[in-house]
Write a protein that holds these residues in place. Structure first.
Motif, PDB file in Angstrom:
ATOM      1  N   THR A   1      -6.875  -5.518   7.589  1.00  0.00           N
ATOM      2  CA  THR A   1      -6.379  -4.347   6.860  1.00  0.00           C
ATOM      3  C   THR A   1      -7.535  -3.481   6.389  1.00  0.00           C
ATOM      4  O   THR A   1      -8.669  -3.964   6.236  1.00  0.00           O
ATOM      5  N   ASP A   2      -7.219  -2.224   6.170  1.00  0.00           N
ATOM      6  CA  ASP A   2      -8.173  -1.302   5.538  1.00  0.00           C
ATOM      7  C   ASP A   2      -7.856  -1.190   4.058  1.00  0.00           C
ATOM      8  O   ASP A   2      -8.315  -0.278   3.396  1.00  0.00           O
ATOM      9  N   SER A   3      -7.034  -2.091   3.539  1.00  0.00           N
ATOM     10  CA  SER A   3      -6.512  -1.961   2.183  1.00  0.00           C
ATOM     11  C   SER A   3      -7.284  -2.839   1.213  1.00  0.00           C
ATOM     12  O   SER A   3      -7.218  -4.076   1.299  1.00  0.00           O
TER      13      SER A   3
ATOM     14  N   GLN B   1      -1.047  -1.808  -7.632  1.00  0.00           N
ATOM     15  CA  GLN B   1      -1.258  -1.379  -6.241  1.00  0.00           C
ATOM     16  C   GLN B   1      -0.047  -0.576  -5.797  1.00  0.00           C
ATOM     17  O   GLN B   1       0.862  -0.306  -6.601  1.00  0.00           O
TER      18      GLN B   1
ATOM     19  N   ARG C   1       2.594  -1.051  -3.830  1.00  0.00           N
ATOM     20  CA  ARG C   1       3.963  -1.574  -3.799  1.00  0.00           C
ATOM     21  C   ARG C   1       4.569  -1.673  -5.199  1.00  0.00           C
ATOM     22  O   ARG C   1       5.789  -1.657  -5.340  1.00  0.00           O
TER      23      ARG C   1
ATOM     24  N   THR D   1       7.420  -0.761   1.629  1.00  0.00           N
ATOM     25  CA  THR D   1       8.312   0.331   1.223  1.00  0.00           C
ATOM     26  C   THR D   1       9.737   0.000   1.654  1.00  0.00           C
ATOM     27  O   THR D   1      10.686   0.084   0.867  1.00  0.00           O
TER      28      THR D   1
ATOM     29  N   THR E   1       5.335   9.478   4.842  1.00  0.00           N
ATOM     30  CA  THR E   1       4.143   8.639   4.758  1.00  0.00           C
ATOM     31  C   THR E   1       2.971   9.338   5.438  1.00  0.00           C
ATOM     32  O   THR E   1       3.045   9.655   6.629  1.00  0.00           O
TER      33      THR E   1
ATOM     34  N   ASN F   1       1.357   5.064   8.806  1.00  0.00           N
ATOM     35  CA  ASN F   1       0.739   3.776   9.130  1.00  0.00           C
ATOM     36  C   ASN F   1       1.512   3.023  10.215  1.00  0.00           C
ATOM     37  O   ASN F   1       0.955   2.664  11.257  1.00  0.00           O
TER      38      ASN F   1
ATOM     39  N   ASP G   1       4.339   9.134   0.386  1.00  0.00           N
ATOM     40  CA  ASP G   1       3.624   7.863   0.346  1.00  0.00           C
ATOM     41  C   ASP G   1       2.208   8.253   0.766  1.00  0.00           C
ATOM     42  O   ASP G   1       1.920   8.465   1.937  1.00  0.00           O
TER      43      ASP G   1
ATOM     44  N   CYS H   1      -0.916   6.992   0.562  1.00  0.00           N
ATOM     45  CA  CYS H   1      -2.036   6.047   0.690  1.00  0.00           C
ATOM     46  C   CYS H   1      -3.253   6.603   1.423  1.00  0.00           C
ATOM     47  O   CYS H   1      -4.376   6.360   1.041  1.00  0.00           O
ATOM     48  N   ARG H   2      -3.002   7.358   2.507  1.00  0.00           N
ATOM     49  CA  ARG H   2      -4.116   7.837   3.326  1.00  0.00           C
ATOM     50  C   ARG H   2      -4.094   9.371   3.389  1.00  0.00           C
ATOM     51  O   ARG H   2      -4.281   9.972   4.445  1.00  0.00           O
TER      52      ARG H   2
ATOM     53  N   SER I   1      -1.369   3.884  -2.978  1.00  0.00           N
ATOM     54  CA  SER I   1      -2.191   2.688  -3.058  1.00  0.00           C
ATOM     55  C   SER I   1      -3.638   3.143  -3.065  1.00  0.00           C
ATOM     56  O   SER I   1      -4.132   3.651  -2.059  1.00  0.00           O
TER      57      SER I   1
ATOM     58  N   ARG J   1      -2.712  -4.129  15.260  1.00  0.00           N
ATOM     59  CA  ARG J   1      -3.533  -3.143  14.557  1.00  0.00           C
ATOM     60  C   ARG J   1      -4.908  -3.713  14.268  1.00  0.00           C
ATOM     61  O   ARG J   1      -5.031  -4.811  13.724  1.00  0.00           O
TER      62      ARG J   1
HETATM   63  N1  F0G Z   1       2.457   2.417   1.989  1.00  0.00           N
HETATM   64  C1  F0G Z   1       1.686   2.340   3.080  1.00  0.00           C
HETATM   65  C2  F0G Z   1       1.769   3.407   4.129  1.00  0.00           C
HETATM   66  C3  F0G Z   1       0.802   1.274   3.239  1.00  0.00           C
HETATM   67  O1  F0G Z   1       0.033   1.218   4.327  1.00  0.00           O
HETATM   68  C4  F0G Z   1       0.742   0.279   2.231  1.00  0.00           C
HETATM   69  C5  F0G Z   1      -0.132  -0.868   2.368  1.00  0.00           C
HETATM   70  C6  F0G Z   1       1.548   0.415   1.101  1.00  0.00           C
HETATM   71  C7  F0G Z   1       2.399   1.491   1.020  1.00  0.00           C
HETATM   72  C8  F0G Z   1       1.523  -0.603  -0.019  1.00  0.00           C
HETATM   73  O2  F0G Z   1       0.346  -0.536  -0.748  1.00  0.00           O
HETATM   74  O3  F0G Z   1      -0.767  -2.748  -0.383  1.00  0.00           O
HETATM   75  O4  F0G Z   1      -1.397  -1.304  -2.302  1.00  0.00           O
HETATM   76  O5  F0G Z   1       0.788  -2.455  -2.266  1.00  0.00           O
HETATM   77  N2  F0G Z   1      -0.668  -1.164   3.441  1.00  0.00           N
HETATM   78  C9  F0G Z   1      -1.610  -2.226   3.659  1.00  0.00           C
HETATM   79  C10 F0G Z   1      -1.922  -2.287   5.131  1.00  0.00           C
HETATM   80  C11 F0G Z   1      -1.253  -3.534   3.067  1.00  0.00           C
HETATM   81  O6  F0G Z   1      -2.543  -3.278   5.546  1.00  0.00           O
HETATM   82  O7  F0G Z   1      -1.595  -1.348   5.850  1.00  0.00           O
HETATM   83  P1  F0G Z   1      -0.289  -1.836  -1.447  1.00  0.00           P
END
Ligand code: F0G
Length: 459
Positions: free
Chosen positions: A51-53, A100, A102, A128, A182, A186, A215, A217-218, A255, A404
């Motif tokens: 993961t990049d998380s 985080q 979620r 999600t 999103t 992802n 959403d 995150c990125r 996130s 991935r």
């Molecule tokens: N939304 C997206 C698009 C994500 O990619 C992730 C997490 C989350 C929500 C949830 O965030 O992990 O901080 O609770 N993605 C990570 C991944 C785990 O490996 O793509 P989180």
């Protein structure tokens, strides 16, 4: 300066040793882990692309900021710094920190959803989707058709299918409490969404009076793709583009473990006062007081600084280019991937790579496990194991079976990535020998994290 080489826009001040293992050691470790790479010990992994998380390297400025953390339970100075950075970026009225992404999702959906409702998105990520389904609601994916075909080139493969969204809103508006998007997408390959598409979703949401949530995150990677791919955007800074993306929304889940450049953290942002009240009360129940939300004061400082660094153009140019570099090498080696390369990861089309392994024998698991055994590289299946189990307990093939290879931010150098590409080419050469798997034990929700597998005998 006229030179074409894009160098890493940082130098390295602190290093962490990698541990080398033998093929036999890796085979034993994987068997012990039930053939599920989530259950490996990270010390047994050489290059970790799970993961990049939360796996990025923080900057010296972020580490310095940690010492500025104010650990006051209520009203911490670090919260106000965090809030001002997030508000400058998003323009949102209520900024609610969470531990985080979620946690932000759970609080939003528990606040906004009722059983039987529907939440459309381009593609919901697994957490999600699970947080929507746990409320008895339905998570609906409406990405454009190009987004479902790995080899199809499209600059914004993460876009929402606006016609489908409009039809859904026209037919079932009363069951739709909010629309999500999103960025980047992802589950669909880290693919960006265009500003034009975001504006289109906004205007449909206006027409049907629905709140629109990102959403996010990125968001920074998405903003950079807009800058370089969308007509008329080249002259703007990534931050200006990101600000416009957020200005089109009524709220967001985030996130900070991705484009917050932090190892932990997230937030929920929104303009709606009554939802925010309800969300803060839920936050107090499970996360903490609204000025820390499950985070330490120093985490809030690291996120604030990370959100400033992540929109810097040299960083985003390096980031997107280094991901594309791996993608180009895999393509050159004949490995089918989602094209064009996304922002944070390369996605191998495992179903195309192993046509002899049916989806319900998990080709994504097969490729993932071979990466680990042959080269010590850990990727992750995003396919039938992750998405194939329906709420009623039946199993169907996911739309795609992908592997991935996610690239942690600012962590690996070009030689690490060259090694990954070399390993992928070796797997390509032995693809006919890779067989399927069956599940031995599994939980009913988010099964990919803890299911145990067994290799099937060669047929
Ligand atoms: N939304 C997206 C698009 C994500 O990619 C992730 C997490 C989350 C929500 C949830 O965030 O992990 O901080 O609770 N993605 C990570 C991944 C785990 O490996 O793509 P989180």
């Amino acid at each position: 300066m006229g030179f074409r080489t894009i160098v890493e826009p940082f130098r390295i001040k602190s290093v962490e040793a990698l541990r080398f293992t033998t093929r036999e050691e890796r085979q034993a470790a994987l068997a012990k882990a039930g053939y599920n790479v989530f259950l490996l010990r990270a010390d047994d992994v050489l290059i970790d692309l799970l993961t990049d998380s939360g796996t990025g390297a923080m900057s010296s400025a972020q580490w310095g900021a940690l010492m500025q953390g104010d650990e006051s339970y209520a009203g911490s100075r670090s919260f106000y710094r965090f809030e001002s950075v997030v508000r400058d970026l998003t323009g949102l009225k209520h900024i609610i920190p969470t531990h985080q992404g979620r946690a932000a999702e759970r609080i939003l959906f528990h606040t906004a959803l009722e059983p039987g409702q529907i939440v459309p998105n381009n593609n919901h990520f697994d957490t999600t989707r699970a947080n929507i389904e746990v409320e008895g609601a339905e998570a609906l994916d409406l990405v454009i058709p190009e987004g479902l075909v790995p080899s199809r080139l499209h600059p914004f493969k993460g876009n929402m299918d606006l016609e489908k969204l409009e039809r859904l809103l026209a037919e079932k508006a009363d069951r739709i409490p909010l629309v999500m998007m999103t960025v980047t997408n992802n589950s669909g390959g880290g693919q960006p969404v265009s500003l034009e598409n975001l504006r289109g979703v906004r205007s449909l949401c206006d027409r049907y009076r629905k709140p629109f949530f990102l959403d996010a995150c990125r968001f920074a990677e998405n903003a950079y793709f807009i800058k370089v791919r969308e007509p008329g955007q080249a002259g703007r800074t990534p931050k200006e583009i990101a600000q416009e993306m957020f200005s089109l929304a009524d709220g967001c889940t985030m996130s900070a473990k991705k484009d917050g450049l932090a190892n932990i953290g997230g937030f929920l942002g929104m303009n709606n006062d009554s939802w925010a009240d309800k969300a803060r009360n839920l936050l107090i129940l499970t996360e903490g007081f609204p000025t820390y939300g499950g985070l330490a004061g120093y985490d809030l400082e690291a996120i604030a600084r990370g959100l400033e660094e992540v929109v810097e153009e040299p960083y985003l140019r390096y980031r997107t280019r280094s991901t594309a570099y791996l993608g180009e090498k895999l393509l050159a080696a004949g490995i089918p991937i989602i094209q064009p390369p996304g922002g944070h990861a390369i996605y191998i089309d495992a179903r195309a790579m192993l046509p002899h392994v049916p989806p319900l024998q998990y080709p994504g698991v097969s490729v993932t496990n071979a990466f680990y055994v042959e080269a010590g590289i850990r990727g992750v299946e995003i396919g039938t194991v992750m998405f194939g189990l329906r709420p009623d307990g039946t199993e169907t093939p996911a739309t795609l079976d992908l592997v991935r290879l996610a690239i942690p931010r600012r962590v690996y150098t070009q030689s690490h990535i060259d090694y990954v590409a070399e390993a992928a080419a070796a797997l390509g050469a032995m693809r006919e020998k890779l067989g399927g798997y069956r599940i031995v034990t599994t939980p009913r929700v988010l099964r990919h994290f803890t299911a145990r597998f067994e290799p099937l005998p060669p047929s």
